[in-house]
Write a protein that holds these residues in place. Structure first.
Motif, PDB file in Angstrom:
ATOM      1  N   ARG A  38      19.138  14.797 -17.845  1.00  0.00           N
ATOM      2  CA  ARG A  38      20.055  14.002 -18.644  1.00  0.00           C
ATOM      3  C   ARG A  38      21.484  14.405 -18.333  1.00  0.00           C
ATOM      4  NH1 ARG A  38      18.734  16.403 -24.719  1.00  0.00           N
ATOM      5  NH2 ARG A  38      19.695  18.461 -24.438  1.00  0.00           N
ATOM      6  N   GLN A  39      22.365  13.473 -18.571  1.00  0.00           N
ATOM      7  CA  GLN A  39      23.782  13.739 -18.368  1.00  0.00           C
ATOM      8  C   GLN A  39      24.586  13.092 -19.483  1.00  0.00           C
ATOM      9  OE1 GLN A  39      25.383  12.634 -14.524  1.00  0.00           O
ATOM     10  NE2 GLN A  39      27.051  14.118 -14.754  1.00  0.00           N
ATOM     11  N   ALA A  40      25.275  13.946 -20.224  1.00  0.00           N
ATOM     12  CA  ALA A  40      26.139  13.476 -21.297  1.00  0.00           C
ATOM     13  C   ALA A  40      27.547  13.254 -20.739  1.00  0.00           C
ATOM     14  CB  ALA A  40      26.171  14.505 -22.422  1.00  0.00           C
ATOM     15  N   PRO A  41      28.334  12.427 -21.395  1.00  0.00           N
ATOM     16  CA  PRO A  41      29.703  12.167 -20.913  1.00  0.00           C
ATOM     17  C   PRO A  41      30.498  13.449 -20.758  1.00  0.00           C
ATOM     18  CG  PRO A  41      29.109  10.617 -22.624  1.00  0.00           C
ATOM     19  CD  PRO A  41      28.019  11.629 -22.589  1.00  0.00           C
ATOM     20  N   GLY A  42      31.096  13.622 -19.596  1.00  0.00           N
ATOM     21  CA  GLY A  42      31.934  14.784 -19.360  1.00  0.00           C
ATOM     22  C   GLY A  42      31.180  16.076 -19.104  1.00  0.00           C
ATOM     23  N   LYS A  43      29.870  15.989 -19.004  1.00  0.00           N
ATOM     24  CA  LYS A  43      29.073  17.194 -18.785  1.00  0.00           C
ATOM     25  C   LYS A  43      28.274  17.101 -17.495  1.00  0.00           C
ATOM     26  CE  LYS A  43      28.560  18.593 -23.615  1.00  0.00           C
ATOM     27  NZ  LYS A  43      27.590  19.040 -24.661  1.00  0.00           N
ATOM     28  N   GLU A  44      27.816  18.256 -17.047  1.00  0.00           N
ATOM     29  CA  GLU A  44      26.967  18.296 -15.863  1.00  0.00           C
ATOM     30  C   GLU A  44      25.577  17.759 -16.204  1.00  0.00           C
ATOM     31  OE1 GLU A  44      29.776  19.607 -13.368  1.00  0.00           O
ATOM     32  OE2 GLU A  44      27.686  19.587 -12.705  1.00  0.00           O
ATOM     33  N   ARG A  45      24.905  17.235 -15.181  1.00  0.00           N
ATOM     34  CA  ARG A  45      23.522  16.829 -15.383  1.00  0.00           C
ATOM     35  C   ARG A  45      22.687  18.069 -15.642  1.00  0.00           C
ATOM     36  NH1 ARG A  45      21.509  13.720 -10.432  1.00  0.00           N
ATOM     37  NH2 ARG A  45      21.420  15.827  -9.555  1.00  0.00           N
ATOM     38  N   GLU A  46      21.744  17.959 -16.572  1.00  0.00           N
ATOM     39  CA  GLU A  46      20.925  19.114 -16.906  1.00  0.00           C
ATOM     40  C   GLU A  46      19.444  18.750 -16.910  1.00  0.00           C
ATOM     41  OE1 GLU A  46      21.606  20.692 -20.806  1.00  0.00           O
ATOM     42  OE2 GLU A  46      21.268  18.778 -21.811  1.00  0.00           O
ATOM     43  N   PHE A  47      18.652  19.748 -16.588  1.00  0.00           N
ATOM     44  CA  PHE A  47      17.203  19.605 -16.600  1.00  0.00           C
ATOM     45  C   PHE A  47      16.689  19.490 -18.036  1.00  0.00           C
ATOM     46  CE2 PHE A  47      12.842  20.322 -15.634  1.00  0.00           C
ATOM     47  CZ  PHE A  47      12.373  21.251 -16.554  1.00  0.00           C
TER      48      PHE A  47
END
Length: 119
Positions: A38-47
């Protein structure tokens, strides 16, 4: 050619459940694992989670353990992510990805589905 299509995203309230689906076409029998990111606005993609095609072994990020469950139906070439007790911090675009050609590399990705959790 490999295609992954996510579905099931939407707008829910905190505490609600939601189930995402990831339908794969192409090279399904060559797939080692399918993962959710998943990737939230302004954040890195995360497992988020992963599941093996053979045996159904799963792994989860600490932030979703106990709330999210991934499963698969190999007959339908579909992987699911059941998300319970959703929190506003779960808001993100959710992607599924397939590990096929090279173990450890998720080379095939879906287009993503938006999940928004409101208070």
């Amino acid at each position: 050619q490999v295609t992954l299509v996510e579905s099931g995203g939407g707008l829910v309230q905190a505490g609600d459940p939601l189930r995402l689906s990831c339908a794969q076409s192409g090279r399904t029998r060559s797939t080692y694992r399918t993962a959710w990111f998943r990737q939230a606005p302004g954040k890195e993609r995360e497992f988020v989670a992963t599941i093996s095609r053979i045996g159904g072994s799963t792994a989860y990020a600490d932030s979703v353990k106990g709330r999210f469950t991934t499963s698969r139906d190999n007959a339908k070439n579909t992987v699911y992510l059941q998300m319970n007790n959703l929190k506003p911090e779960d808001t993100a675009v959710y992607y599924c990805a397939a590990e096929i050609a090279t173990p450890g590399r998720f080379d095939y990705w879906g287009q993503g589905t938006q999940v928004t959790v409101s208070l």
